[in-house]
Every structure is written in C-alpha cells, then in structure tokens.
Design a protein around this motif. Structure first.
Motif, mmCIF file in Angstrom:
data_model
loop_
_atom_site.group_PDB
_atom_site.id
_atom_site.type_symbol
_atom_site.label_atom_id
_atom_site.label_comp_id
_atom_site.label_asym_id
_atom_site.label_seq_id
_atom_site.Cartn_x
_atom_site.Cartn_y
_atom_site.Cartn_z
ATOM 1 N N ASP A 109 0.845 -1.198 0.000
ATOM 2 C CA ASP A 109 0.000 0.000 0.000
ATOM 3 C C ASP A 109 0.881 1.249 0.000
ATOM 4 O O ASP A 109 2.023 1.207 0.458
ATOM 5 C CB ASP A 109 -0.851 -0.033 1.294
ATOM 6 C CG ASP A 109 -2.138 0.765 1.142
ATOM 7 O OD1 ASP A 109 -2.294 1.435 0.112
ATOM 8 O OD2 ASP A 109 -2.964 0.704 2.076
ATOM 9 N N ASP A 110 0.329 2.342 -0.474
ATOM 10 C CA ASP A 110 1.021 3.643 -0.458
ATOM 11 C C ASP A 110 2.442 3.523 -1.000
ATOM 12 O O ASP A 110 3.385 4.114 -0.465
ATOM 13 C CB ASP A 110 1.068 4.214 0.970
ATOM 14 C CG ASP A 110 -0.307 4.289 1.610
ATOM 15 O OD1 ASP A 110 -1.290 4.341 0.839
ATOM 16 O OD2 ASP A 110 -0.391 4.279 2.846
ATOM 17 N N GLU B 127 -3.992 4.691 -6.679
ATOM 18 C CA GLU B 127 -4.906 5.143 -5.618
ATOM 19 C C GLU B 127 -5.267 6.612 -5.794
ATOM 20 O O GLU B 127 -4.450 7.390 -6.295
ATOM 21 C CB GLU B 127 -4.210 5.011 -4.252
ATOM 22 C CG GLU B 127 -4.060 3.610 -3.742
ATOM 23 C CD GLU B 127 -3.540 3.607 -2.307
ATOM 24 O OE1 GLU B 127 -2.411 4.100 -2.084
ATOM 25 O OE2 GLU B 127 -4.259 3.128 -1.427
#
Ligand code: C2E
Ligand code: MG
Ligand code: MG
Length: 681
Positions: free
Chosen positions: A573-574, A630
């Motif tokens: 993630d990220d 995202e």
C-alpha cells in the motif's frame, strides 16, 4: 595457699600441688621416724635399767638379808647417776622402805607421774625385798624433742627444695605454655597474624609451639587470601555502584543525563524558585529512519544528534535524553524569548547539515516545544507535559520548528485524553464499522476488488475517519485487537457475499505494521480461523505498507509466505512514500503495488510524478505485479494511469468508500460489477 589454689594460672596450681606432695611425703616420713625413735628410746632405757637391776640384785639381796644399809646405799648410789633414773627405792619383804636415793630434790614432784621399774629381790626362792627404779622419761622426751626439731628442719628444707624444684619445673613446662597463651592473646587482641611463638626445646612444648606457629601460618595465609578477595570484591562493588549510578543517572547510548537527572535538576530549580526555560525536542520521522535503516543507524543518529544539541547550548545549560528520540534542554536562568529563539534557531540550523551514518548521509529535523518556569507551570510534571504539548503543536504545524506553550494547548491535551477515553468505550461498545471502496479493473472496467476501510461511528461526533483515530489506537496499543476485529468483520461479510455474487470479488484488508510485531499475535489467530472457511483462493488480500517490511524483515517475510500459501494476496500500500530499499520487491512473494495517492495527485501538474509512476509501472511489470493507482479523482488521472499500464484504479472518480449494505447492494446483489465510464460522474 588458698590464694595460690584459687589462682587462674596453671603455673601456680602446678607449683602448689608439687609443694603439697613434697610436704606431705616429708611429713609422713618424719612422723614414722619420730614414732619409731620414741619406741626405740623407751625400750633401750628399759633394757638398760633391767640390766642394771639384774647386775646389782644379787649383792643387794644379800645386803638386805644382812640388813646392811650402807652396802645397800653403796649399791644403789650409782643407779641414780645413771641416765634416766632419778630415784631408787629398796623395800624389804614386808614392804617396808629400807632406803631410798634421789638424784636431786627437783625430781620429787615428778615422782607420781613418772614410770617405775620394779625388780623383786629373790634369794633361795624367797623374795627378800623389792628394788624400784623411778624412771626419768625426760631423757626420752629430750631425744624426741631433738628428733622433732630435726624433722621440722628437714620439713622446712624439703619445702624449700620442693619450692625451688617446682619453680624450676614450672619454668621448664608452664613458662613456654604461658608464653604461648600470651602470644595467642596478643594475636587475638591485635588481629596480628604475623606474630610467632619462640621455639624453646625439642620436646612436646616445642611440638606444640610448632603446631601453634603452623596454625598461625595457615590463618595468616587465609587472612591474606581473604584480604585480597575483600579488596577484589570491594573494587567490583565500587565498580558496580559506579555503573549503577551511571545507569541510574546517565543515558547509556548518548552519555547524556537521563530522565531521572532531569527531574532532579528541575525539582531543585522549582524548590529554589530559580527561573528557567525548558525545551522539549523530538526528532521528526525518526521512527521511519529507525524502521527503514535499522536500529544501528538509529542509535548512531541519536548519538550525533546529542552532540549537535550540546554544541548549541551554553556550558551551564543542561541537556538530557528522555528516551527514544526525545531530548530536553534546561536553559538555566533564561526566560527572555529573544535569547531562547536564538538558541532554538542554532539547534534547528545545526540539523540542516546531513548526519553521516556509516556510509549514508541522512537528513533529520526536529520539532521543539518550549515552556518557561514559572510562567507555564509551577511544578515539574506540568512543565514537562506542557513542553511536550508545545512540541506536538510544532509537529502538527509541519515539523522542523518550535512552538511556545500556550494555554489553548491545554485544551488540546484535554481533547486527546477525551479521545483516548472515547476510544476505550468505542472498543467496548462496538462503535466501529467497515466501509468498502470498490477498486476498478482498468482493463475491463469491472469491479472485481474492493478495499475495507474502518470508520468510527462516534455517538455524538458522527462518522470519524481512520486518520483521526488510528494513530491514537496505535499509541494506546490497541491496533492488534482492532485489526483482528476488522479482519473478522471482513471475513463474515465476504463469506456472506460468496452466496450472493456471481463474479469474483477480492476484498483487501489493511494490516498495520504493529500487527506483525504484536506478541498476542491475533493476526496468526485470525489466519488459523480463516483456514477453516470455504472461501475460494484470492477472495481476501492484505494491504501492507513498506514500514511493515523494514522491521524484523525475516519474521515478516515468513509470515507473508504463510499468508500467501493460504491463498491470500499481498499488496504493498502507499507504494513510493516509504523508506525501504526496493530489493524486497524481489525477495517477497508479492502480488500488487498500490501507487500512493500523492503521486496520482501531482500526475498532471508535476512531470516528475508522472515519471515516477511510469517507473513504478515498469518495475511492477518486470516483476509481474498488479498495479493499483490510488486516489483517482479526475478523468485525466484515469486516462493517464490507464495509458501508463496500471491494472486498477481506486478513487472518488469511481466510487467513495461506502457502508457495507450500500456496497453489497451496489456491487454484490445488483451485480454492478461492470462500470461504464460514461456512468461515472
Ligand atoms: P489507504 O489504505 O491508503 O486507503 C485509502 C485511503 O484513501 C482511504 O482513506 C480512502 O478513503 C482514501 N481515498 C480513496 N480514494 C480517494 C480519492 O479519490 N481521493 C482522496 N482524497 N482519498 C481517497 P481512509 O478510509 O480515510 O483511510 C485512511 C488510511 O487509514 C488508509 O489508507 C489506511 O492506511 C488506514 N486504514 C483504513 N482502514 C484501516 C484498517 O482497517 N486497518 C488499518 N491498519 N488501517 C486502515
Ligand atoms: Mg489501503
Ligand atoms: Mg493507500
């Protein structure tokens, strides 16, 4: 004598016993001698008189017969001159005194008491008369008196000789013993085991002396050994004490005074009402540095930071490390803000130069909170708490700066405490809920993934987003518990959907780094429970951040492999904002990279972001990883990420996170799994 016997010295008792033996034996001998002498003297006296009477008896008898008085007198005259006879009486056969002769008149008085020897004067078988000698026993008495004197002298002589002998004997036996005793006393009194008893003679006393000295040798050696042990132990104790004091008052890593020292100084200042300024310093992003580079680097950084801070303050200011990346400075006597600002400026400027950690150059900054005594608090705890609060304000305002404590901050602290208490209640009252955000497949415009995002349905404040409470949850140590709850909730929902849907749907769960580190390991518990369900492979995915990977890499890798083997996909993630090296992409069994929203945000405005995204996509393609972009909010962003080759897009453009029922209705039961871009607002 009694005194001698009562004496405590063996020598005197010995002396006395010897003398008694000598006197007793001499007395017995003398007694026996006197007894025999007295018997002997009496007997020889008697024999002598019997002989004398037998000599004169015939002539005396004849003279009596013829009544010749003169002859009788003549015959008995010599008898009174004989030693021991003081009177001679002659009687006729009728018992009449014929004649008597006394040696002198003085003896007459003694006549009654003295012994007498009677001889019958016989002629032709008839008694003609009687001859009586009155015996003078004084002769025997004189003899006995002479003997007594002699014996007395002998006794005195014996006593004297026995005394001399006793003294000699005692000198030979008891004196060395007394010496030994005196030496033993001396050794005992002075604790001086170097003293030795002199050796006198090769006998039992000599042996005893040798044994005594050998014993002293042993004791002395032991004493030396004990002394050196005591010296060693004392040294070790002193060292331990020093270290204890050091540990108690100094921080071992930086060598700076520690929290205890700080409190002692602050308390002393407050007691004396001495004004001062307290700076609370916290490094920015230290956790990430520590996590990404390892604790070795973190420790070196802290040591270098300590030196820099010390170099910025005056000699009489006090720098302490509270622990972790927290430092404090006490500026003694300083409350003038202009001067304080100058020192703060020096500290912050000193951080502008890179820190050299092994071969790496690292930049670090610090956030500083300032409190003044007595203005901001009248006790140490309040001052430190307020300085900490002011430091948090610096962080909140963008880090790498300082902030003075203000009374409004107290309110913020109260709010935080309230939040903590509310969170405790929220956990108990089940106030959390899961929102789902669809993730669009950019290749076929279908929704075949979704992300589970936690929300807090506060009873009075309404819906609260995770960024507002997850930090506090982490700080309070509840992340493992909450993460377990989320994963369980998702599992329940996903199992339910399994019955309702026709197309596949992968739901991703965010896993915090602390869930990997947790000792309770609720994550492991959940994994065990997950295995018992009937979900197909790839129904669930985990989203982890790069922070999870830097700490205890090996352990996390093992857990991730285990997760992967259970049919759960792993997404980073990220991606792009973490600190770790990219090598882990190769080492780990990953499925997806989620490009951080910040890159997508700047995609249109910043060429570098575009380049970075392109780079990430290339790496992902090389490693055969899925890419999710995202934070897609605009059509342009959608277009760009699609062109770049991203496989998925997640963002408000497609749909916002929504409650479970809504998501279920829209994307599970209504089968709105295909999304026409035209329909997207
Ligand atoms: P994340 O995992 O990166 O989740 C994506 C975040 O981006 C979500 O914020 C989502 O609402 C937001 N988002 C999605 N599309 C857009 C967009 O187009 N524009 C903007 N501005 N935001 C968008 P949210 O729900 O507030 O979550 C924030 C973070 O909290 C998450 O970031 C995740 O790191 C964390 N989080 C959320 N739920 C959980 C959870 O259950 N466990 C853990 N450990 N962390 C969670
Ligand atoms: Mg996420
Ligand atoms: Mg994210």
């Amino acid at each position: 004598m009694i005194m001698l016997f009562n004496s405590h010295t063996v020598r005197n008792k010995f002396l006395l016993i010897l003398m008694l033996i000598a006197v007793l034996s001499a007395s017995v001998t003398a007694g026996v001698l006197i007894y025999y002498q007295s018997i002997d003297a009496n007997k020889s006296q008697q024999d002598k008189l019997v002989l004398m009477s037998s000599v004169i008896s015939p002539s005396l008898t004849a003279a009596i017969v013829f009544n010749d008085i003169d002859t009788i007198n003549e015959l008995i005259m010599p008898t009174v001159k004989t030693e021991g006879v003081f009177a001679t009486y002659v009687y006729n056969n009728k018992g009449e005194l014929i004649t008597k002769i006394h040696r002198d008149n003085l003896y007459v008085k003694r006549l009654q008491v003295e012994d007498k020897i009677e001889t019958s004067l016989v002629l032709g078988g008839e008694i003609q008369g009687t001859l009586i000698f009155y015996v003078d026993s004084s002769v025997v008495d004189d003899k006995m008196s002479f003997y007594r004197k002699l014996v007395a002298q002998l006794l005195i002589g014996t006593l004297f000789i026995s005394l001399i002998l006793s003294i000699i004997l005692s000198r030979l036996i008891t004196r060395p013993l007394s010496q030994l005793i005196n030496i033993a006393k001396k050794v005992n009194q002075n604790n001086d085991y170097t003293i030795r008893a002199p050796y006198h003679s090769a006998d039992e006393i000599g042996d005893l002396t040798n044994c005594f000295n050998a014993m002293l040798d042993t004791v002395e050696n032991r004493e030396h050994a004990l002394e050196s042990t005591v010296i060693e132990r004392t040294k070790a104790l002193e060292e331990a004490n020093r270290q204890l004091h050091h540990q108690a008052h100094e921080d071992t890593l930086s060598g700076l005074p520690n929290r205890r020292s700080l409190y002692a100084l602050l308390n002393a200042n407050v007691d004396k009402k001495k004004k001062f300024c307290l700076l609370f310093i916290d490094l920015d992003g230290f956790k990430q540095i520590n996590d990404s580079l390892g604790h070795d680097y973190g420790d070196i950084l802290l040591q270098q930071v300590s030196r820099r801070i010390v170099s910025c303050v005056r000699a009489d200011d006090f720098v302490a490390r509270l622990g972790g990346d927290e430092f404090t400075i006490v500026l003694n006597g300083l409350t003038n803000e202009i001067h304080i600002d100058q020192i703060i400026h020096n500290i912050l400027s000193s951080f502008e130069i890179a820190f050299s950690l092994k071969n790496k150059n690292i930049f670090a900054s610090a956030s500083i909170g300032v409190t003044l005594y007595p203005r901001d608090g009248n006790n140490v705890d309040t001052l430190i708490k307020n300085a900490d609060q002011a430091m948090y304000e610096s962080k909140r305002r963008g880090k790498n700066r300082s902030h003075y404590f203000t009374q409004e901050m107290s309110q913020q602290l109260i709010n935080k405490k309230e939040k903590i208490s509310d969170l405790h209640k929220a956990l108990k009252n089940n106030e959390f809920t899961i929102y789902y955000q669809p993730i669009f497949n950019l290749k076929n415009n279908k929704v075949d993934k979704a992300e589970a995002l936690i929300r807090w349905q506060h009873p009075t404040k309404g819906l609260i987003l995770p960024d507002d409470f997850l930090g506090t949850i982490e700080e309070e140590g509840f992340m493992d518990e909450l993460g377990y709850w989320v994963a369980n909730q998702v599992l329940i929902d996903r199992l339910k959907w399994q019955q309702l849907m026709s197309a596949p749907m992968e739901v991703s769960i965010n896993i915090s780094p602390s869930q990997f580190r947790s000792k309770n390991s609720l994550l492991q518990k959940w994994l065990a429970e997950f295995e018992t369900n009937s979900l197909p492979a790839n129904a669930i995915a985990f989203e982890i951040t790069e922070h999870s990977l830097v700490h205890d890499h090996y352990k996390v890798r093992t857990i991730l492999n285990d997760i992967r083997n259970k049919g759960i996909r792993i997404a980073i993630d990220d991606f792009g904002v973490g600190y770790s090296s990219l090598s882990y992409l190769q080492q780990l069994n990953l499925d997806t990279l989620k490009i951080d929203r910040s890159f997508i945000d700047r995609l249109t405005s910043d060429n570098r972001s575009y380049g970075l995204c392109k780079g990430i996509v290339t790496i992902a393609q090389e490693l055969n990883l899925m890419i999710v972009a995202e934070g897609i909010e605009t059509r342009t962003q959608h277009k760009l990420v699609t062109e770049l080759g991203c496989h998925y897009g997640q963002g408000y453009l497609y749909d916002k996170p929504m409650p479970r029922e809504e998501f279920e209705h829209k994307y599970i039961t209504q089968h709105l799994s295909t999304c026409k871009l035209e329909q997207i607002p």
